[in-house]
Design an enzyme around this catalytic site. Structure first.
Site, PDB file in Angstrom:
ATOM      1  CG  ASN A   1       5.913   5.165   3.127  1.00 10.28           C
ATOM      2  OD1 ASN A   1       5.585   4.128   3.616  1.00 10.28           O
ATOM      3  ND2 ASN A   1       5.208   6.063   2.579  1.00 10.28           N
TER       4      ASN A   1
ATOM      5  CD  GLU B   1       1.528   6.982   3.755  1.00 15.36           C
ATOM      6  OE1 GLU B   1       2.681   6.523   4.046  1.00 15.36           O
ATOM      7  OE2 GLU B   1       0.969   6.689   2.719  1.00 15.36           O
TER       8      GLU B   1
ATOM      9  CG  HIS C   1       2.680   3.274   5.682  1.00 16.69           C
ATOM     10  ND1 HIS C   1       2.507   3.421   4.304  1.00 16.69           N
ATOM     11  CD2 HIS C   1       2.229   1.852   5.813  1.00 16.69           C
ATOM     12  CE1 HIS C   1       2.048   2.597   3.794  1.00 16.69           C
ATOM     13  NE2 HIS C   1       1.759   1.539   4.535  1.00 16.69           N
TER      14      HIS C   1
ATOM     15  CG  ASP D   1      -4.947   1.181   8.018  1.00 20.80           C
ATOM     16  OD1 ASP D   1      -5.332  -0.026   7.659  1.00 20.80           O
ATOM     17  OD2 ASP D   1      -3.846   1.371   7.517  1.00 20.80           O
TER      18      ASP D   1
HETATM   19  C1  GLP Z   1      -0.950  -1.036   3.728  1.00 17.44           C
HETATM   20  C2  GLP Z   1      -1.532  -0.840   5.123  1.00 17.44           C
HETATM   21  C3  GLP Z   1      -0.599  -1.140   6.413  1.00 17.44           C
HETATM   22  C4  GLP Z   1       0.439  -2.324   5.834  1.00 17.44           C
HETATM   23  C5  GLP Z   1       1.310  -1.758   4.596  1.00 17.44           C
HETATM   24  C6  GLP Z   1       2.284  -2.922   4.119  1.00 17.44           C
HETATM   25  O1  GLP Z   1      -1.217  -0.057   3.092  1.00 17.44           O
HETATM   26  N1  GLP Z   1      -2.113   0.380   5.625  1.00 17.44           N
HETATM   27  O2  GLP Z   1      -1.005  -1.608   7.411  1.00 17.44           O
HETATM   28  O3  GLP Z   1       1.359  -2.710   6.734  1.00 17.44           O
HETATM   29  O4  GLP Z   1       0.422  -1.100   3.771  1.00 17.44           O
HETATM   30  O5  GLP Z   1       1.575  -3.724   3.077  1.00 17.44           O
HETATM   31  P1  GLP Z   1       2.148  -4.933   2.494  1.00 17.44           P
HETATM   32  O6  GLP Z   1       1.979  -6.142   3.436  1.00 17.44           O
HETATM   33  O7  GLP Z   1       1.145  -5.363   1.261  1.00 17.44           O
HETATM   34  O8  GLP Z   1       3.433  -4.672   1.793  1.00 17.44           O
END
Ligand code: GLP
Length: 242
Positions: free
Chosen positions: A136, A143, A138, A67
Site C-alpha cells: 500500500n 501508513e 507504506h 518500527d
Molecule cells: C513491513 C515493514 C516495512 C516493510 C514492509 C514490506 O510491515 N514495517 O518496513 O518494508 O512491511 O515488507 P515485505 O518486504 O515483507 O513486503
C-alpha cells in the site's frame, strides 16, 4: 530517483548489500536505518556473509530500526527485534549499545516515541536509511492516510499490512498486533542517503506510483520524490510497470 533493475531478487539485495558495505568502509561509525519484512532477508544474509568472510566490520556502526509492534516484548518471537536478531544482529559484530530499537512493550508509548526521536537526534540523524515498501506504499509503518506524521509515533496498522505480516504469527492476521510504533517521515526525509528495495510482482503497482504518481499521503513512499537522491533497487518483477 536513481532506479536500478536486476534480473533476480537475490541480485537486487546483493547489490544493496554491497552499497551498505561500501558506506560502512567509507564511514566505519555509520548510522544505519534498517527495515524488516521478507524482502531484506536475503540482504541481511549477504551482510552476514560479508562479515563472516572478514570483509565487513560493524563494530563502530549504529543501527536504528524503523518500527516495532505495540504490545510485544523484545523477546517475543513475532517482534521485529527477534527478526533482526535472527537475520542480522547475531551474525555480525554490532556493539549491543549501538543497536537502537523501539520498545513495543513500553508502558507509555508516547514517552517511548520521544525517547527514540531524541536518540535519533543525539546520533546526528541517519546516514543511510534502508527501506522496503508495503504493497500500500507504506515506508516503515507510515501508513497511507489523509496526512503523514513527521516524528516517531504510534500508528494503527492497515488491514492489508496485518495480513502481509501474518507469517510471523502462524499465518493468522488476527494475531498480528493492531498497532505499531514507527519512525516518522521526518527522520526518513532527513537521512543523508536513502536506499529502497522492492522485489516481486505484488510491488510493481506501488513502485510505479512511488516513482511516477503524485506526491500524496495516500502513498507515503511518494514523498521520497521530494528528496534530491534516492536509490531504488528492484528486480524485474517489481520494475515491470516502469
Ligand atoms: C513491513 C515493514 C516495512 C516493510 C514492509 C514490506 O510491515 N514495517 O518496513 O518494508 O512491511 O515488507 P515485505 O518486504 O515483507 O513486503
Amino acid at each position: 530517483m536513481n532506479v536500478r533493475c536486476f534480473d533476480s531478487p537475490e541480485q537486487a539485495t546483493a547489490a544493496l548489500a554491497g552499497r551498505i558495505a561500501d558506506a560502512i568502509r567509507d564511514r566505519p561509525a555509520l548510522v544505519l536505518g534498517l527495515p524488516t519484512g521478507r524482502t531484506p532477508i536475503s540482504l541481511y544474509a549477504e551482510l552476514r556473509r560479508l562479515h563472516a568472510a572478514g570483509a565487513l566490520d560493524f563494530s563502530r556502526v549504529s543501527t536504528f530500526n524503523l518500527d516495532e509492534f505495540v504490545g510485544l516484548e523484545a523477546s517475543d518471537a513475532g517482534s521485529f527485534r527477534q527478526y533482526m536478531e535472527r537475520h542480522l544482529f547475531r551474525g555480525v559484530n554490532l556493539a549491543r549499545e549501538r543497536i537502537h530499537f523501539l520498545d513495543g512493550a513500553a508502558t507509555d508509548p508516547d514517552t517511548e516515541c520521544a525517547r527514540y526521536e531524541n536518540a535519533l537526534d543525539a546520533a546526528g540523524g541517519i546516514d543511510l536509511q534502508v527501506l522496503g515498501i508495503g504493497v500500500n506504499g507504506h515506508i516503515g509503518f507510515n501508513e497511507p492516510g489523509d496526512s503523514l506524521i513527521s516524528r516517531t509515533h504510534r500508528v494503527t496498522l492497515a488491514d492489508t499490512t496485518r495480513r502481509d505480516n501474518a507469517a510471523a504469527f502462524g499465518g493468522d492476521a488476527a494475531r498480528v498486533p493492531a498497532e505499531a510504533l514507527t519512525i516518522g517521515m521526518g527522520a526518513i526525509m532527513r537521512a543523508s542517503a536513502v536506499a529502497l528495495v522492492a522485489t516481486g510482482p505484488e510491488k510493481a503497482s506501488c513502485i510505479e506510483r512511488m516513482i511516477r504518481g503524485p506526491v500524496t499521503a495516500r502513498l507515503p513512499a511518494s514523498f521520497l520524490q521530494l528528496r534530491r537522491h534516492v536509490e531504488v533497487y528492484l528486480d524485474r518483477a517489481a520494475a515491470r510497470r516502469l
